[in-house]
Design a protein around this motif. Structure first.
Motif, PDB file in Angstrom:
ATOM      1  N   MET A   1      20.646  12.263  11.377  1.00  0.00           N
ATOM      2  CA  MET A   1      21.559  11.182  11.732  1.00  0.00           C
ATOM      3  C   MET A   1      22.673  11.151  10.681  1.00  0.00           C
ATOM      4  O   MET A   1      22.415  11.419   9.511  1.00  0.00           O
ATOM      5  N   VAL A   2      23.888  10.798  11.090  1.00  0.00           N
ATOM      6  CA  VAL A   2      25.011  10.781  10.153  1.00  0.00           C
ATOM      7  C   VAL A   2      25.739   9.443  10.249  1.00  0.00           C
ATOM      8  O   VAL A   2      25.846   8.855  11.327  1.00  0.00           O
ATOM      9  N   THR A   3      26.214   8.962   9.101  1.00  0.00           N
ATOM     10  CA  THR A   3      26.975   7.719   9.056  1.00  0.00           C
ATOM     11  C   THR A   3      28.361   7.949   9.661  1.00  0.00           C
ATOM     12  O   THR A   3      28.833   9.085   9.715  1.00  0.00           O
TER      13      THR A   3
ATOM     14  N   LEU B   1      11.877   2.519  -1.503  1.00  0.00           N
ATOM     15  CA  LEU B   1      12.062   1.078  -1.434  1.00  0.00           C
ATOM     16  C   LEU B   1      12.678   0.689  -0.105  1.00  0.00           C
ATOM     17  O   LEU B   1      12.062   0.029   0.710  1.00  0.00           O
ATOM     18  N   ARG B   2      13.911   1.097   0.109  1.00  0.00           N
ATOM     19  CA  ARG B   2      14.605   0.752   1.337  1.00  0.00           C
ATOM     20  C   ARG B   2      15.894   1.546   1.403  1.00  0.00           C
ATOM     21  O   ARG B   2      16.330   2.127   0.431  1.00  0.00           O
ATOM     22  N   ILE B   3      16.515   1.530   2.561  1.00  0.00           N
ATOM     23  CA  ILE B   3      17.854   2.066   2.748  1.00  0.00           C
ATOM     24  C   ILE B   3      18.753   0.866   2.991  1.00  0.00           C
ATOM     25  O   ILE B   3      18.371  -0.052   3.717  1.00  0.00           O
ATOM     26  N   MET B   4      19.933   0.858   2.410  1.00  0.00           N
ATOM     27  CA  MET B   4      20.878  -0.240   2.614  1.00  0.00           C
ATOM     28  C   MET B   4      22.100   0.305   3.341  1.00  0.00           C
ATOM     29  O   MET B   4      22.662   1.322   2.952  1.00  0.00           O
ATOM     30  N   PHE B   5      22.477  -0.393   4.408  1.00  0.00           N
ATOM     31  CA  PHE B   5      23.676  -0.050   5.170  1.00  0.00           C
ATOM     32  C   PHE B   5      24.681  -1.185   5.066  1.00  0.00           C
ATOM     33  O   PHE B   5      24.301  -2.361   5.142  1.00  0.00           O
ATOM     34  N   ARG B   6      25.953  -0.853   4.909  1.00  0.00           N
ATOM     35  CA  ARG B   6      27.013  -1.856   4.985  1.00  0.00           C
ATOM     36  C   ARG B   6      27.469  -1.924   6.432  1.00  0.00           C
ATOM     37  O   ARG B   6      27.755  -0.896   7.049  1.00  0.00           O
TER      38      ARG B   6
ATOM     39  N   ILE C   1      15.334  -6.230   6.581  1.00  0.00           N
ATOM     40  CA  ILE C   1      14.586  -6.333   7.827  1.00  0.00           C
ATOM     41  C   ILE C   1      13.480  -5.299   7.821  1.00  0.00           C
ATOM     42  O   ILE C   1      13.562  -4.291   7.110  1.00  0.00           O
ATOM     43  N   ARG C   2      12.438  -5.585   8.579  1.00  0.00           N
ATOM     44  CA  ARG C   2      11.445  -4.562   8.915  1.00  0.00           C
ATOM     45  C   ARG C   2      11.891  -4.051  10.271  1.00  0.00           C
ATOM     46  O   ARG C   2      11.892  -4.779  11.253  1.00  0.00           O
ATOM     47  N   GLY C   3      12.313  -2.788  10.301  1.00  0.00           N
ATOM     48  CA  GLY C   3      12.829  -2.199  11.524  1.00  0.00           C
ATOM     49  C   GLY C   3      11.774  -1.413  12.261  1.00  0.00           C
ATOM     50  O   GLY C   3      10.577  -1.694  12.160  1.00  0.00           O
ATOM     51  N   VAL C   4      12.208  -0.399  12.969  1.00  0.00           N
ATOM     52  CA  VAL C   4      11.321   0.454  13.743  1.00  0.00           C
ATOM     53  C   VAL C   4      10.199   0.967  12.832  1.00  0.00           C
ATOM     54  O   VAL C   4      10.441   1.322  11.681  1.00  0.00           O
ATOM     55  N   GLU C   5       8.985   0.917  13.312  1.00  0.00           N
ATOM     56  CA  GLU C   5       7.803   1.395  12.597  1.00  0.00           C
ATOM     57  C   GLU C   5       7.594   0.712  11.252  1.00  0.00           C
ATOM     58  O   GLU C   5       6.963   1.255  10.364  1.00  0.00           O
ATOM     59  N   GLY C   6       8.146  -0.476  11.071  1.00  0.00           N
ATOM     60  CA  GLY C   6       7.934  -1.223   9.836  1.00  0.00           C
ATOM     61  C   GLY C   6       8.786  -0.781   8.670  1.00  0.00           C
ATOM     62  O   GLY C   6       8.589  -1.241   7.547  1.00  0.00           O
ATOM     63  N   LEU C   7       9.756   0.111   8.897  1.00  0.00           N
ATOM     64  CA  LEU C   7      10.602   0.588   7.802  1.00  0.00           C
ATOM     65  C   LEU C   7      11.442  -0.550   7.239  1.00  0.00           C
ATOM     66  O   LEU C   7      11.965  -1.382   7.980  1.00  0.00           O
ATOM     67  N   LEU C   8      11.576  -0.579   5.921  1.00  0.00           N
ATOM     68  CA  LEU C   8      12.363  -1.600   5.254  1.00  0.00           C
ATOM     69  C   LEU C   8      13.822  -1.143   5.186  1.00  0.00           C
ATOM     70  O   LEU C   8      14.128  -0.085   4.634  1.00  0.00           O
ATOM     71  N   ILE C   9      14.703  -1.947   5.788  1.00  0.00           N
ATOM     72  CA  ILE C   9      16.125  -1.619   5.878  1.00  0.00           C
ATOM     73  C   ILE C   9      16.913  -2.796   5.311  1.00  0.00           C
ATOM     74  O   ILE C   9      16.638  -3.955   5.640  1.00  0.00           O
ATOM     75  N   GLY C  10      17.893  -2.514   4.481  1.00  0.00           N
ATOM     76  CA  GLY C  10      18.806  -3.535   3.987  1.00  0.00           C
ATOM     77  C   GLY C  10      20.092  -3.489   4.790  1.00  0.00           C
ATOM     78  O   GLY C  10      20.584  -2.406   5.119  1.00  0.00           O
ATOM     79  N   LEU C  11      20.633  -4.647   5.109  1.00  0.00           N
ATOM     80  CA  LEU C  11      21.902  -4.748   5.832  1.00  0.00           C
ATOM     81  C   LEU C  11      22.808  -5.685   5.046  1.00  0.00           C
ATOM     82  O   LEU C  11      22.385  -6.778   4.656  1.00  0.00           O
ATOM     83  N   ALA C  12      24.043  -5.255   4.793  1.00  0.00           N
ATOM     84  CA  ALA C  12      24.985  -6.055   4.010  1.00  0.00           C
ATOM     85  C   ALA C  12      26.334  -6.080   4.702  1.00  0.00           C
ATOM     86  O   ALA C  12      26.867  -5.037   5.088  1.00  0.00           O
ATOM     87  N   GLU C  13      26.867  -7.281   4.847  1.00  0.00           N
ATOM     88  CA  GLU C  13      28.204  -7.468   5.402  1.00  0.00           C
ATOM     89  C   GLU C  13      29.127  -7.857   4.253  1.00  0.00           C
ATOM     90  O   GLU C  13      28.927  -8.893   3.604  1.00  0.00           O
ATOM     91  N   GLN C  14      30.125  -7.018   3.976  1.00  0.00           N
ATOM     92  CA  GLN C  14      31.074  -7.302   2.904  1.00  0.00           C
ATOM     93  C   GLN C  14      32.016  -8.412   3.350  1.00  0.00           C
ATOM     94  O   GLN C  14      32.565  -8.375   4.444  1.00  0.00           O
ATOM     95  N   LEU C  15      32.202  -9.417   2.483  1.00  0.00           N
ATOM     96  CA  LEU C  15      32.998 -10.580   2.843  1.00  0.00           C
ATOM     97  C   LEU C  15      34.460 -10.465   2.417  1.00  0.00           C
ATOM     98  O   LEU C  15      35.334 -11.037   3.041  1.00  0.00           O
ATOM     99  N   GLY C  16      34.728  -9.786   1.353  1.00  0.00           N
ATOM    100  CA  GLY C  16      36.099  -9.644   0.866  1.00  0.00           C
ATOM    101  C   GLY C  16      36.334  -8.223   0.403  1.00  0.00           C
ATOM    102  O   GLY C  16      35.596  -7.312   0.757  1.00  0.00           O
ATOM    103  N   SER C  17      37.336  -8.048  -0.434  1.00  0.00           N
ATOM    104  CA  SER C  17      37.657  -6.700  -0.900  1.00  0.00           C
ATOM    105  C   SER C  17      36.843  -6.303  -2.125  1.00  0.00           C
ATOM    106  O   SER C  17      36.706  -5.134  -2.429  1.00  0.00           O
ATOM    107  N   GLN C  18      36.281  -7.296  -2.848  1.00  0.00           N
ATOM    108  CA  GLN C  18      35.483  -7.002  -4.025  1.00  0.00           C
ATOM    109  C   GLN C  18      34.097  -6.509  -3.611  1.00  0.00           C
ATOM    110  O   GLN C  18      33.523  -6.988  -2.633  1.00  0.00           O
TER     111      GLN C  18
END
Length: 159
Positions: A60-62, A94-99, A133-150
């Motif tokens: 899979m590719v971002t 630990l987990r994967i984090m996606f923005r 979140i616990r996603g498919v098959e219980g995998l730990l996934i981080g999700l982050a929404e950037q609010l500004g430019s910093q």
């Protein structure tokens, strides 16, 4: 002799039970299936130390094309341990984090894949809204929404 230098992070690998479900889940997050194949033979086992092995992989590719997630389903030898539901303070993976660009909308779509928020959606300063979140098959996934430019990197560089 010239010292070797790191060029890029190519991929992170995760072993799953159902490649189809995992591919669908990560497509829902926004990754694209780059390719799928079976890797088999003793040469592959020489890399992993497992001997003769047969593994079906999906790469899979971002969206930016820079980072990949390699999903693997071992056909042989069979998997021998399961760490997917270990708490966040466990040693090892630990987990994967996606923005992402719209956290609430994505969370509502991921529930159809059985995703559950681990704690709460929180806000880190005026930089991110994020959750695990616990996603498919219980995998730990981080999700982050950037609010500004910093970014969090900006803060680390200025400390």
């Amino acid at each position: 002799m010239t010292k070797s230098k790191l060029l890029e992070m190519h991929n992170v690998g995760i072993v799953v039970e159902s490649l189809d479900k995992a591919v669908s889940f990560f497509e829902e997050i926004g990754l694209t299936l780059e390719g799928r194949m079976v890797v088999a033979g003793e040469w592959a086992g020489q890399v992993t130390g497992l001997g003769n092995q047969e593994v079906e992989i999906a790469m899979m590719v971002t969206p930016d094309g820079h980072t990949r997630l390699e999903l693997s389903k071992f056909l042989s030898p069979k998997t021998i341990a399961d760490h997917r539901t270990a708490p966040v303070n466990s040693l090892g993976y630990l987990r994967i984090m996606f923005r992402v660009d719209n956290l609430d909308e994505l969370l509502s779509r991921l529930t159809k894949y059985g995703a559950k928020i681990v704690g709460e959606v929180v806000q880190f300063e005026n930089i991110y809204r994020l959750c695990y979140i616990r996603g498919v098959e219980g995998l730990l996934i981080g999700l982050a929404e950037q609010l500004g430019s910093q970014t969090a990197t900006d803060i680390l560089e200025n400390t």
